[in-house]
Design a protein around this motif. Structure first.
Motif, short mmCIF file in Angstrom:
data_model
loop_
_atom_site.label_atom_id
_atom_site.label_comp_id
_atom_site.label_asym_id
_atom_site.label_seq_id
_atom_site.Cartn_x
_atom_site.Cartn_y
_atom_site.Cartn_z
N VAL A 119 0.87 -1.18 0.00
CA VAL A 119 0.00 0.00 0.00
C VAL A 119 0.91 1.23 0.00
CG1 VAL A 119 -1.67 1.36 1.32
CG2 VAL A 119 -1.88 -1.14 1.24
N GLY A 120 0.68 2.15 -0.93
CA GLY A 120 1.45 3.39 -1.00
C GLY A 120 0.61 4.56 -0.52
N VAL A 121 1.19 5.41 0.32
CA VAL A 121 0.48 6.56 0.88
C VAL A 121 0.67 7.76 -0.02
CG1 VAL A 121 0.19 8.04 2.90
CG2 VAL A 121 0.94 5.66 3.19
N ASP A 122 -0.44 8.34 -0.47
CA ASP A 122 -0.39 9.53 -1.32
C ASP A 122 -0.46 10.77 -0.42
OD1 ASP A 122 -0.26 11.10 -3.55
OD2 ASP A 122 -2.30 10.68 -4.24
N TYR A 123 0.60 10.98 0.34
CA TYR A 123 0.62 12.10 1.28
C TYR A 123 0.65 13.44 0.54
CZ TYR A 123 5.70 11.93 0.40
OH TYR A 123 6.93 11.92 -0.19
N THR A 124 0.23 14.49 1.21
CA THR A 124 0.13 15.82 0.60
C THR A 124 1.52 16.43 0.45
OG1 THR A 124 -2.00 16.08 1.70
CG2 THR A 124 -1.02 18.04 0.71
N LEU A 125 1.79 16.98 -0.71
CA LEU A 125 3.10 17.56 -1.02
C LEU A 125 3.20 18.99 -0.49
CD1 LEU A 125 3.49 16.32 -4.71
CD2 LEU A 125 4.45 15.27 -2.66
N LEU A 126 4.45 19.50 -0.52
CA LEU A 126 4.69 20.91 -0.24
C LEU A 126 4.37 21.74 -1.48
CD1 LEU A 126 8.23 20.72 1.45
CD2 LEU A 126 6.03 20.90 2.60
N PRO A 127 3.92 22.97 -1.31
CA PRO A 127 3.64 23.67 -0.05
C PRO A 127 2.19 23.54 0.40
CG PRO A 127 3.50 25.24 -1.82
CD PRO A 127 3.83 23.90 -2.46
N GLU A 128 1.43 22.62 -0.26
CA GLU A 128 0.03 22.46 0.11
C GLU A 128 -0.13 22.02 1.56
OE1 GLU A 128 0.29 22.40 -4.30
OE2 GLU A 128 1.42 21.40 -2.70
N ALA A 129 0.85 21.31 2.07
CA ALA A 129 0.85 20.91 3.49
C ALA A 129 2.29 20.82 3.96
CB ALA A 129 0.15 19.57 3.68
N ARG A 130 2.50 21.13 5.21
CA ARG A 130 3.85 21.11 5.78
C ARG A 130 3.90 20.19 6.99
NH1 ARG A 130 6.75 25.35 3.31
NH2 ARG A 130 5.40 26.92 2.35
N PHE A 131 5.09 20.04 7.54
CA PHE A 131 5.33 19.24 8.74
C PHE A 131 4.34 19.62 9.83
CE2 PHE A 131 7.32 19.20 12.95
CZ PHE A 131 7.70 17.88 13.07
N PRO A 132 3.76 18.64 10.54
CA PRO A 132 3.96 17.18 10.42
C PRO A 132 2.87 16.46 9.65
CG PRO A 132 2.89 17.64 12.50
CD PRO A 132 3.01 18.97 11.78
N THR A 133 2.18 17.16 8.73
CA THR A 133 1.04 16.57 8.04
C THR A 133 1.39 15.24 7.38
OG1 THR A 133 0.11 18.75 7.61
CG2 THR A 133 -0.67 16.94 6.23
N GLN A 134 2.53 15.18 6.71
CA GLN A 134 2.91 13.97 5.99
C GLN A 134 3.10 12.80 6.94
OE1 GLN A 134 4.29 16.99 5.64
NE2 GLN A 134 3.75 17.58 3.54
N ILE A 135 3.69 13.06 8.10
CA ILE A 135 3.86 12.00 9.11
C ILE A 135 2.49 11.59 9.64
CG2 ILE A 135 4.88 11.43 11.35
CD1 ILE A 135 7.01 13.59 10.75
#
Length: 312
Positions: A119-135
């Motif tokens: 399963v691959g996580v399609d986390y939100t990229l920068l600058p649309e979201a910043r730390f710690p959103t991806q975590i």
């Protein structure tokens, strides 16, 4: 470094030589940060990674899914035979590009050789979201996989900046008493936002994809990711964490990579903390060479990862 200036050892395969000669350095960080040029930079990087999918010579399927409110991609190959494990893939791309689909050539060979789906996580990229959103997003998907009733063990797999997100998530799970993954696989991991590894100096210009400028590019990227945070905060730069209680870990890196030092320092620190950590270094290889399935060196590397997974 100009293409003509790339000098290669005699042990590198002819196919790898041709690949290295054709690789183009990633766009500059300023290009990613500028809203006027960011879209073109993403398009360029994504297209280069998508080309690598053409090298895959075995059947596979990718399907979109949503887990715990986070967009994900499921990877399946015809060799799937183990239902006791699942790979959780955290892709690279400098937090500004890439996706589970764009970077699929990184994880599919391991699925194919190990017989384990992912399963691959399609986390939100920068600058649309910043730390710690991806975590947070990786955290949500992981906890959902643990509690989906399948009783499967999770092996986390992170490449490049995905290695930092994956390792920071493991620090969180360990500290919060959440069941730690069964194992961790890190490929070309970027783990130090301070850019302190010696290879940011000694190998700068030898990696055909990444320029470091003595670690300045790394510090600039991580500051963009986590503004206002100290770069030695382990949740930002996991290399400064305490790895006591971590699961078996395997790190792969190429000998041309400016990030070689990060992988070496991380595995040394993990072993000092009592963790079972193994480092594999591949002669002549470059950042994320695992995405190029047509290379003999890449097939050897994925076979090593598959054997590590089978040993679990």
């Amino acid at each position: 470094m100009a293409l003509a200036a790339r000098r290669l050892g005699k042990a590198i395969s002819d196919t790898a030589r041709a690949h290295i000669a054709g690789l183009r350095t990633y766009p500059t960080l300023d290009t990613w940060m500028n809203p006027l040029t960011r879209g073109l930079a993403r398009h360029f990087a994504n297209q280069e990674w998508l080309k690598a999918l053409d090298e895959i010579d075995f059947p596979y399927r990718m399907s979109d899914d949503e887990i715990a409110g986070v967009s994900c991609v499921r990877y399946e190959t015809q060799t799937a035979r183990r239902d006791d494990l699942v790979l959780l893939y955290v892709h690279g791309g400098g937090l500004v590009s890439g996706s589970p689909r764009v970077n699929a050539s990184m994880i599919l060979p391991t699925c194919h050789l190990s017989g384990v789906d992912a399963v691959g996580v399609d986390y939100t990229l920068l600058p649309e979201a910043r730390f710690p959103t991806q975590i947070d997003q990786v955290d949500s998907v992981y906890r959902s996989l643990l509690n989906d009733g399948s009783q499967r063990r999770v092996v986390i797999f992170g490449d490049s900046i995905g290695g930092a997100i994956a390792t920071a998530a493991m620090l969180r799970w360990r500290d919060e008493g959440v069941k730690i993954p069964a194992a961790a696989i890190l490929v070309s991991p970027a783990l130090d936002g301070a850019g302190a590894s010696d290879t940011h100096y000694t190998l700068d210009g030898h990696d055909p994809l990444i320029r470091s400028n003595g670690g300045r590019n790394c510090r600039k990227l991580f500051s963009y990711y986590a503004p206002g945070e100290k770069l030695n905060n382990p949740m930002v730069s996991p290399i400064y964490g305490n790895f006591e209680g971590f699961p078996p870990m395997l790190a792969h890196v190429g000998l041309r990579e400016v990030l070689l030092g990060d992988a070496a320092r991380f595995t040394q620190a993990a072993r000092r903390a009592g963790a079972d950590a193994t480092l594999r270094v591949y002669d002549g290889m470059f950042h994320l060479f695992h995405m190029h399935w047509s290379l003999a060196e890449t097939r050897e590397a994925h076979a090593d990862i598959a054997e590590f997974i089978k040993s679990l």
